[in-house]
Design a protein around this motif. Structure first.
Motif: not given
Length: 78
Positions: A2-6, A21-29, A42-47
């Motif tokens: 799973t990923h997030q945008l940060r 916006w960057h993509v991060v892995r949910e386990g290493d935000p 930093a603000e996050t958004r769903p992948e």
């Protein structure tokens, strides 16, 4: 996986809006796929918002596409 945008902000910080916006892995935000360290606040958004017109880091996007299967079942060999 799973990923997030940060969000990465410009010189004015969050008040100046999101620069990219960057993509991060949910386990290493704290670490973007491109290697950039992301601030915890930093603000996050769903992948699912990746590819919807947000200005995203090109390197993160390329790596994201290699990690996430897109349009499964749409390819004749799937």
């Amino acid at each position: 996986m799973t990923h997030q945008l940060r969000a990465e902000y410009g010189p004015q910080g969050a008040a100046g809006g999101v620069k990219v916006w960057h993509v991060v892995r949910e386990g290493d935000p704290a670490m973007a796929l491109c290697g950039r360290t992301m601030p915890a606040a930093a603000e996050t958004r769903p992948e699912q918002e990746w590819g919807t017109g947000l200005r995203c880091c090109q390197q993160c996007g390329s790596l994201y596409m290699h990690e996430v299967p897109h349009m499964q079942g749409s390819h004749p060999y799937s």
